[in-house]
Structure formats: structure tokens, C-alpha cells
Design an enzyme around this catalytic site. Sequence first.
Site, PDB file in Angstrom:
ATOM      1  N   HIS A 255      -4.265  -5.562  -4.910  1.00  0.00           N
ATOM      2  CA  HIS A 255      -4.338  -6.215  -3.601  1.00  0.00           C
ATOM      3  C   HIS A 255      -4.365  -7.742  -3.715  1.00  0.00           C
ATOM      4  O   HIS A 255      -5.039  -8.305  -4.570  1.00  0.00           O
ATOM      5  CB  HIS A 255      -5.621  -5.778  -2.865  1.00  0.00           C
ATOM      6  CG  HIS A 255      -5.523  -4.413  -2.255  1.00  0.00           C
ATOM      7  ND1 HIS A 255      -6.629  -3.634  -1.987  1.00  0.00           N
ATOM      8  CD2 HIS A 255      -4.458  -3.681  -1.849  1.00  0.00           C
ATOM      9  CE1 HIS A 255      -6.252  -2.489  -1.447  1.00  0.00           C
ATOM     10  NE2 HIS A 255      -4.948  -2.493  -1.357  1.00  0.00           N
ATOM     11  N   GLU A 256      -3.643  -8.397  -2.817  1.00  0.00           N
ATOM     12  CA  GLU A 256      -3.678  -9.859  -2.648  1.00  0.00           C
ATOM     13  C   GLU A 256      -3.417 -10.638  -3.928  1.00  0.00           C
ATOM     14  O   GLU A 256      -4.138 -11.566  -4.269  1.00  0.00           O
ATOM     15  CB  GLU A 256      -5.029 -10.299  -2.061  1.00  0.00           C
ATOM     16  CG  GLU A 256      -5.104 -10.221  -0.565  1.00  0.00           C
ATOM     17  CD  GLU A 256      -3.810 -10.639   0.119  1.00  0.00           C
ATOM     18  OE1 GLU A 256      -3.336 -11.767  -0.115  1.00  0.00           O
ATOM     19  OE2 GLU A 256      -3.266  -9.828   0.870  1.00  0.00           O
ATOM     20  N   GLY A 257      -2.353 -10.295  -4.609  1.00  0.00           N
ATOM     21  CA  GLY A 257      -2.014 -10.980  -5.842  1.00  0.00           C
ATOM     22  C   GLY A 257      -2.610 -10.227  -7.016  1.00  0.00           C
ATOM     23  O   GLY A 257      -3.823 -10.145  -7.162  1.00  0.00           O
TER      24      GLY A 257
END
Length: 612
Positions: free
Chosen positions: A457-459
Site C-alpha cells: 500500500h501507498e508505495g
Amino acid sequence: MSTASKILSRRDLNFLIYEWLDATSLTALERYADHTRETFDAALDLSEKIAEQYFAPHNKKSDANEPTFDGERVHLIPEIKTAVDEFARAGLLAAQHDYALDGMQLPTTITNACMAYFMGANVATAGYPFLTIGNANLILAHGTPLQIETYVKPLLTGRFMGTMCLSEPQAGSSLSDIKTRAVLQPDGTYRLTGNKMWISGGEHDLTENIIHLVLAKIADSDGKTVPGVKGISLFIVPKKLVGADGTLGERNDIALAGLNHKMGYRGTTNCLLNFGEGKFKPGGEFAKSGAVGYLVGEPHQGLRCMFTMMNEARIGVGLGATMLGYTGYLHALDYARNRPQGRHPMAKDPASPQIPIIEHTDVRRMLLAQKCYVEGALALNLYCAKCIDIEKTTADSNERRATTLLLDILTPIAKSWPSQWCVEANSLAIQVHGGYGYTRDYNVEQFYRDNRLNPIHEGTHGIQGLDLLGRKVIMQDGAAFKLLGGLMGKTALAAAASNNAALIQFAETLRDFMGRIKMVTQTLHRADDLNKTLANATIYLEAFGHIVMAWIWLEQALVADRNMNGQELDFYQGKLQACKYFYAYELPKVAAMIQLLDALDTTTLDMQDNWF
């Protein structure tokens, strides 16, 4: 509230917020002047109550009954909507926002602590308000007054919910390769065509509308776009068009192509969305090809704008990872205290009663490791939250710049360290449960599956390493690195001046590793090849993260040591023991990492495709 919660220890939370971070000092700032510890506690009490009554009870049910799509609409279990509505009704979507937006103007330190309860109770259902809050914050930061009026206010009351639409099937994390296009129209709107993948909360009927924040490239009159990330712009693309008076109009040209079926977070819809395929083509004044979108900020500044939400989400993902590890730890602790099995090694009489497994040394080892990981991760996350409060409210421009730098360098750690080590905590929680741990009869197997998504998630973990080593530690001539080092040095000085021999030794160890990471950072950036510098960026991230966590634990230990003469000696001794564990069992791992980095090892870089 209950002190026996298996979501989050309120005693630990109070320690972090009040004894360590001194959150009540924030009430001296004009923005938070109306608040006291009583109002902070009331918000925490409310969050714990709603989390326990409306979020936790359906956590397993939403996992077992994931969303379905019948070709027309998505179906969710009804408990999700009930929980989301309760969250909105309590005013928690707007908790950190201005009174002018009907918010509570609570500090981020407190609102993150409130959100911790929901993420620990049911991370999938908590995903809907989590994304909505970040969506509203981005529009507030970069939108026009009309966009704020049209979208932010309904988002903060729960009428609308929000998403972030970055990735595409062919691009993944490489945003420079996105293909979604936006074409300017004579009325100033845009028409978007393209596909977005992995969109959490991308389709549902929980609220009246869904506000998508979409990255796309503006096409010129010849249909060409600016290549790379410099060509990316950001658009508000609502599921249903919103009139000037706030009423909802036609369905926008956004179609759900399908749901992704994940190993965890199953209650959060995860979608492939098609923009401009013609399935819901608006009529009237919008009767043109493509989904109707509204530019946010300036053209070609979309990624810069989106980082407002992305950085907030990275800290939030770290919080979610933390809380999955934390609740898993509390479940394992409860199980270990109540599960009788075996006897002490020296107890030879098979007729003697069995002992609770917490009496076995290896079980205590696993529980202590979990305590160390999850309480350390929560401390780091709340530290970052207080930095956000200072950055937002301080009148001192130098303090604001310094706090921004500190957040820049800590964000990759706040996202990735919990996403790695709190997953390990979940693994240990399963192990404490023994054979029962990987059955669905107990909650810990779900916590592990949910948490395994957070390194992506998120990078991804690797991207955070590239960001930290390739940009954050060297930006502005290493200003953020130097600032963080200075703060660690102050903590080490305070520990060295204590009367506790263990803390004095920890201070020396921390200073030693601070010096080592500084030297290896210089070595890596003196390499003659950027590929060599970044080949082991993930190892650098992990080494750096462990040093940061050693600092965070020494900070907590100093507070615990000061309070050992008061009440609750067991609580404070537990903090000191967790700190001792980190310095004895975890921090030594960094030595081998630094040795590898210092050698500019190219084993992975030299590996060839055909050798696998």
C-alpha cells in the site's frame, strides 16, 4: 473505558500522548485553545466506543463475505454502512478541521489516536473514512473555493466519500507511464478516458456520491501529452455530477470493470475503473465523450498536489499496519495468559497441573518482541502526528521549516517500518496460538492476511527505500538527516546523564549506530554509479528504520525511568524491558546491514535474468 480492550491499550496510549508527547501543551496554541485533556479524552472515549460497538463485531463477517459485483452494482454486508454512518454521525470525518467546516479543530495527534481504534477494530471498514478524510484534505489544500464548497463539505459530513486514483494496469507504481487522458472542453471542464487499477473504495452504495481524485495527462489539440511525471495533472471526477446548488445530477461516465479479490482488507472494495467507456455517458450539456473532470491546481502539477494525500496516506498506512500488529499482540497476550499447556522444564511430575503458556520462556520472547514492535511503531506514528500539528500551527517560520524536513525524512520510515515489523508481530501472534493460530476460529490469522497488504500500500517497501536513500537523506545538503541526527543526539545526551546504567549504555550504542549510518550514507553517495548506490536501498531503509526505532524506544524509556518512583511500576518496567529487548535483540541486526552497505555489495545488481 475498558482497560482490557484487545484493540488497543488505553494505558499505553495515555503514556504516549500525555506523558511523552505532552499533547495538552498543544492547547496553548490558538487553534487548539478551546481544548483540554478532558475534550481529548472524550474524543478517544467516543472512538473506542464506536470502534468496539460498530466496527469490531463485523470484522470477521466482512472478511468471510467480501464484496460482490452483479454487473450493475456492488453488494456489501449492511454492517459496513452502519459503521461508516456512525463514524460520520459522530463528527469524526471533520474532527481535525476548522469550526467553519463544522469540524472539532482537534490536533492530528488526537485524531490519529482516535483513528487507531478503528483501524485496530476493523481496518477494512476504516478504509472508507480514512480515504475520504485524505481526499477532503487534498481538495482543501489545492482546490478552488467552489470545489471546497461543492465537494469538501459533503465529504466531511459523510454524504460523499472519496478515493485516490493513481495506478493503471500497465503502469503499476511507475506513474510516469500512466495513459489516462484529459481533454479540455470549451466550458473549462475536462473529459477523461482511461483505466485505473487497485482503487480502494472505488465503487459502493455506502453514500450518495463518490469523489475520485484522478491523475491524468492533458492532451493537446493534436492528442499529444507531455511524457513522464511532468505531464501529470489532477482532476476531481465525481461518480455523480453535482449541481451548483449541491444537488446530484446524472451518473458520470465511470464504470466498474471488476473487483480485485485480495488476501486481506476484504471489506474494502478494490476496483478496476474505466473512465469514458460510454456506459454512463451523461447527456445535456455534458453530452461529450469521456468522464467529466475538474482540474485541481495548475496543469501538470498533479503529482505535486497528489503528494498531499499520498504522504498523509503513507503515515496512515503505517498506522493501520501498527494497529493490526497491536491488536494481534493483545489477542496473543490474552491467549497466552489463559491457555494452559505443559510444565516448566524442571517439573517432572506429569500429574502436576499444566501452566499458562505465558510461563514458557519462548512464549514470553515472542510476546516481548510483539510489544516492542507495536508499541514502538505507535509511538513513531504519534510522534509524526505531533509534527504535523506543529507544522500546521507554529508561528515560527524556522520551526515550521524544520518540522517539514523532519516529516519528510520520517515518512518513509513511518510507513515502511510498521509494514514490515508489525507483520512480523502478527506472525508471532499466530505462533503463540500454536495450531489454533492459523485456523479461522481465532482472529490472528486474519490480522496477518490484512497486514500483509501494507508493505504494498501507498508505495512499496522498495520504493520507500529508494525515496529515503535517493532523495530524503541528501535533500538540501542533508538538512533533514542532520536535523534528525541532532534530535537523536539530544536524546542520547539525556540518557547518558541519567542514573540508570542501562540507559547510559543504550545512549552509547545509539550514538555508535548514528555515526555508522552517517558514514555509510556518505559511502553510498560517493559511489561512481547510481545503480550501486541504490542497489541495496531497501537494506538501507531497514537499517535506518531500526536506528530511528532505537531512538523512539530510548525516548520512551527515559519517561518510564523518570516515573518509576510513582504508581504503576509494572507498566513502566514493561516499557524499560521492551527498550532493553530492542537494544539487545533488534539493533545489533543493523551492524550486518551496514557492513553490507559499506561494501557497496553488487550481488543483487550483478544477478542476471538467465541465472534464476
